[in-house]
Structures are given as structure tokens and as C-alpha cells.
Motif scaffolding. Sequence first.
Motif, PDB file in Angstrom:
ATOM      1  N   ILE A   1       0.392 -11.270   7.109  1.00  0.00           N
ATOM      2  CA  ILE A   1       1.003  -9.947   6.899  1.00  0.00           C
ATOM      3  C   ILE A   1       0.354  -9.330   5.661  1.00  0.00           C
ATOM      4  O   ILE A   1       0.318  -9.959   4.596  1.00  0.00           O
ATOM      5  CB  ILE A   1       2.527 -10.048   6.672  1.00  0.00           C
ATOM      6  CG1 ILE A   1       3.201 -10.858   7.773  1.00  0.00           C
ATOM      7  CG2 ILE A   1       3.125  -8.647   6.551  1.00  0.00           C
ATOM      8  CD1 ILE A   1       3.172 -10.246   9.143  1.00  0.00           C
ATOM      9  N   VAL A   2      -0.154  -8.114   5.802  1.00  0.00           N
ATOM     10  CA  VAL A   2      -0.772  -7.397   4.680  1.00  0.00           C
ATOM     11  C   VAL A   2       0.047  -6.131   4.419  1.00  0.00           C
ATOM     12  O   VAL A   2       0.401  -5.409   5.353  1.00  0.00           O
ATOM     13  CB  VAL A   2      -2.234  -7.004   4.994  1.00  0.00           C
ATOM     14  CG1 VAL A   2      -2.872  -6.333   3.775  1.00  0.00           C
ATOM     15  CG2 VAL A   2      -3.044  -8.226   5.410  1.00  0.00           C
ATOM     16  N   TYR A   3       0.372  -5.889   3.135  1.00  0.00           N
ATOM     17  CA  TYR A   3       1.140  -4.677   2.814  1.00  0.00           C
ATOM     18  C   TYR A   3       0.508  -3.963   1.631  1.00  0.00           C
ATOM     19  O   TYR A   3      -0.277  -4.532   0.879  1.00  0.00           O
ATOM     20  CB  TYR A   3       2.601  -5.016   2.536  1.00  0.00           C
ATOM     21  CG  TYR A   3       2.877  -5.671   1.192  1.00  0.00           C
ATOM     22  CD1 TYR A   3       3.329  -4.928   0.102  1.00  0.00           C
ATOM     23  CD2 TYR A   3       2.680  -7.041   1.020  1.00  0.00           C
ATOM     24  CE1 TYR A   3       3.579  -5.530  -1.125  1.00  0.00           C
ATOM     25  CE2 TYR A   3       2.926  -7.650  -0.198  1.00  0.00           C
ATOM     26  CZ  TYR A   3       3.375  -6.882  -1.271  1.00  0.00           C
ATOM     27  OH  TYR A   3       3.607  -7.473  -2.490  1.00  0.00           O
ATOM     28  N   THR A   4       0.852  -2.715   1.500  1.00  0.00           N
ATOM     29  CA  THR A   4       0.390  -1.905   0.379  1.00  0.00           C
ATOM     30  C   THR A   4       1.519  -1.698  -0.614  1.00  0.00           C
ATOM     31  O   THR A   4       2.675  -1.533  -0.201  1.00  0.00           O
ATOM     32  CB  THR A   4      -0.123  -0.533   0.869  1.00  0.00           C
ATOM     33  OG1 THR A   4      -0.272   0.336  -0.252  1.00  0.00           O
ATOM     34  CG2 THR A   4       0.848   0.132   1.832  1.00  0.00           C
ATOM     35  N   PRO A   5       1.250  -1.691  -1.931  1.00  0.00           N
ATOM     36  CA  PRO A   5       2.294  -1.442  -2.926  1.00  0.00           C
ATOM     37  C   PRO A   5       2.928  -0.062  -2.786  1.00  0.00           C
ATOM     38  O   PRO A   5       3.977   0.205  -3.370  1.00  0.00           O
ATOM     39  CB  PRO A   5       1.545  -1.555  -4.259  1.00  0.00           C
ATOM     40  CG  PRO A   5       0.311  -2.322  -3.959  1.00  0.00           C
ATOM     41  CD  PRO A   5      -0.042  -2.015  -2.545  1.00  0.00           C
ATOM     42  N   ALA A   6       2.303   0.829  -2.014  1.00  0.00           N
ATOM     43  CA  ALA A   6       2.896   2.157  -1.784  1.00  0.00           C
ATOM     44  C   ALA A   6       4.156   2.066  -0.927  1.00  0.00           C
ATOM     45  O   ALA A   6       4.960   3.003  -0.903  1.00  0.00           O
ATOM     46  CB  ALA A   6       1.871   3.074  -1.116  1.00  0.00           C
ATOM     47  N   VAL A   7       4.349   0.934  -0.225  1.00  0.00           N
ATOM     48  CA  VAL A   7       5.556   0.741   0.579  1.00  0.00           C
ATOM     49  C   VAL A   7       6.699   0.291  -0.329  1.00  0.00           C
ATOM     50  O   VAL A   7       6.542  -0.668  -1.093  1.00  0.00           O
ATOM     51  CB  VAL A   7       5.306  -0.320   1.679  1.00  0.00           C
ATOM     52  CG1 VAL A   7       6.594  -0.669   2.402  1.00  0.00           C
ATOM     53  CG2 VAL A   7       4.272   0.193   2.676  1.00  0.00           C
ATOM     54  N   PRO A   8       7.869   0.968  -0.278  1.00  0.00           N
ATOM     55  CA  PRO A   8       8.999   0.571  -1.141  1.00  0.00           C
ATOM     56  C   PRO A   8       9.439  -0.862  -0.859  1.00  0.00           C
ATOM     57  O   PRO A   8       9.359  -1.343   0.279  1.00  0.00           O
ATOM     58  CB  PRO A   8      10.105   1.569  -0.750  1.00  0.00           C
ATOM     59  CG  PRO A   8       9.399   2.721  -0.099  1.00  0.00           C
ATOM     60  CD  PRO A   8       8.176   2.145   0.562  1.00  0.00           C
TER      61      PRO A   8
END
Length: 461
Positions: free
Chosen positions: A72-79
Amino acid sequence: MQLSDLKQVYFIGIGGIGMSAVARYFHRRGVLVSGYDKTPTELTRTLEKEGMEIHYTARPEEIPPPSSELLIVYTPAVPKHFPELVHVTAGDYSVMKRSEVLGLISRHMRCIGIAGTHGKTTTTTITTYLMMTAGLDPSAFLGGIARDFDGNYVHGESDWVVVEADEYDRSFLRLTPEIAVILSTDPDHLDIYGDHAQMIETGFRAYARQIKPGGQLIVRYDIAEHFTDLEEVMVSTFGIGTGDFCAHNIRVEDGAFHFDLREPDGHLIQNLRTSLPGRHNVENAVAACAVTRLAGGDESHLREGLANFHGIARRFETVLRNGDVVIIDDYAHHPTELRAAISAARELYPNRTIRGVFQPHLYSRTQDFAPGFAKALDLLDEAIIIPIYPAREEPIPGVTSQLVYGLMKNEKRRLLTDTQMLELTAELKDGVLLLLGAGNIDALVPRIVAQHRRKSLHYGH
């Protein structure tokens, strides 16, 4: 984690410019790629056409079950409270930020990391193009859609990789470059760093210390003082009129910038040509030339590559020339970038009225830089300010576009809604219109252009 063992990667925020480049990397290698994004965009639709599955409503049940072959990869822009992110962090998933994945991808390659508060995307893309011209065949992760590559990920066959090294959330500290570039260290992302001094110390100086022993740092001449204590790293400066790699004799001929490049040994490469506008882009080109030379490119490759490079979407992109009206779309979202875009327009169109529409990006950035925004926008003949694009942020009391508007001195300024702005810009009959901002103003650009094309057809031009 061994990336070679992965069979599936799920992205939370797949439509971001940095996230989509990593998604394309995995897709290119035959990994099953899927993910979530907030809204459909031209970029997400392109990813879907390429074979990636994307949904636009938060549905944790859409996420595949945990597996050693799933990342799973996420961006810090996601709350942090976003349901899909909560689901995977609470479960038995392998979860990584985009910057961590980029660090893993580039770790065993010859990494070129290009950092700075301004100019990263342009310089990263020029560098990639020059290196391709030189036959160095790099891979690249870009922060914009390059016209020459028709995308933001370039798949090369060599062990070189060119990476846009982002200071936001200290992402660039995951990289260990062989060659690093630092273009600028102006204050930004103070919500992350606290103040400018901390940004330089825990951001850019920490990044420079990540350079591999025996590696190279190329830094703009006027900020080199921050990097004099590096050990086992060769430091070179660049600039206009000064620096180890230095542009001289800059002039505009036939709508393009020409300059001579002096190298550290005194060698002069004469009459390089770039169609990119503005002296700031001459500096970006000098930095890209320096990297390419250090990586093994020769003089002819610089000349050919710069002359043929077409630029990046939303980096001073001319989207319409229609009679007496020129419309230019630019990602500028910091006072320095606004000044650069406006100055470039003045230099290229010295006898035209220069108007601008500015959409502030983030409440925190507007609060931090309102005086700088106001001073930059005062350079326009006429200025329009539309509401702030909040992105990942909650409102801050008292921080609206009115804050910038109230500090401006330009008598020909207006504070408008998006709809009012569209109505006003449709009536323009001449001059240059700059559309400025890093938010969703790019979604309004096609509507502004379409209005003028319809008008042109109506009047038979």
C-alpha cells in the motif's frame, strides 16, 4: 521489503503527480496497480486507459486483503483520518509513503536528485531530456507532464535515475543521490519546518548530507554558503554571471533565449538556445547542463537537447494565441515563482498589457506569504484573485484571498469568484493573460480557452 517480490500495489491518492509516476513505474514492470483518488482528472483517466483500476469514493472494502505480495502506497496529502488509510494502518498491511518507495527504487541506481523550492520540475525534466539526447538513457520520476515524454515517468535502460527531490514532508531525505542539485532554499512549507532556518538545517542541509561519498553537489551560487562543510562531496556552483557553471551573454532572439555557458575549467560553450521563457529558466538550464556534463554528456548533446526541448505542462505553457490575446498557464504558487512568471511575460511581450489570475494554494501558505504575494501581483497591469484552494488543509480563521487583496497597491485589482473570473476573462480583447496557481485552476483553463475560441469562430477570425 524486496520490490521485485511484489505482485500488486494499491495507491491511496493515485492521481497526484508524484504518486502517478510511481504507479506507472510498477505498471510498466507488470505489477497489478489500482487505487483511490478524490476526483477524476485528465491524469487519472489516462492511468485508467493505461490499464490501472481507480475508484473515486472511499471504500476500504475495495482494498485487497493483506499479503506479502501487496504494498500500500500513500501520499502525506491524504488526511490521517481518511477511511482507507485508517483501514490499512490498522490492518496487517505493508504500508509506505511514496517517498519511501522512491528511496527503495533509486537506492541501487545512480541517482540524480534535483531539489529546491522553485524550478525542480523544469530542471528535472530538462536534465532527463539532455541525458536522453546524450545516450545516457536514464529513468526519471517527474513532477509534471513533460511534452517530450508525454507523461511524468520515463523508463530508461541504464542505471541512471533522475528524481525530483521534494522538500515537502522532508520526502527527499529518503534519497541517497550520486549527484544532487539544490536550486533554491526560499522559505516554504513552514507548516512542516517551523521556520526558514529549520527548513535549511533539517531540510536542505540534511539532504546534502545524504549524497553518497565521492558524489557531487551542484548548488546555486548565492546559497552555497550553507553547504561548505560537506565531507567527501565535490561542490560546484551555478548561476547567471557567476558560478562554476555560468551563463553569460543572455539575449532574446526570434522569441527564444540564447546564452553562452562557461564551465569550471574555463571552457566556453557558445550560443546555446532554449525556447523556455525567462532568466530563471536559463538558470534551470545551466543546472541541467552541469548535471549532464558530470554524467558524461558532451557539448553537442547540450546544444541539441536544449534546442529541441519542448517544456512541461503548466510551466509557462502557452495554451492560446488567438488574435491579440495570449493565454499562459503557470503552476506558480510562491511569491518568487509569481515574480518569475510575470517577469518572463514582460520580457517576451514587452508592449502588451500583462494581466493575471491568481488562485492562492493552501491557507497556511497564504498566511505565511500574503505580503510577498501582494508585492508580486502588484507587478501586473491588472490582477484578479480568486478563492484559496485548500487542498489537504482545514480553514484558518481570517485567512482568505482578501488577505492578499488587502495588501496590494495595484489599483486595477479585483477579488472575484471563479464564475465571475470566467465571465470577465471571456471579454478580454487583447494582451497577455497569466493563469497562476497550484490548485485546481488548471481545471478552469480549458473553459477560459474554449470561451475565446468560440468567440473567434463567432466573429469569423
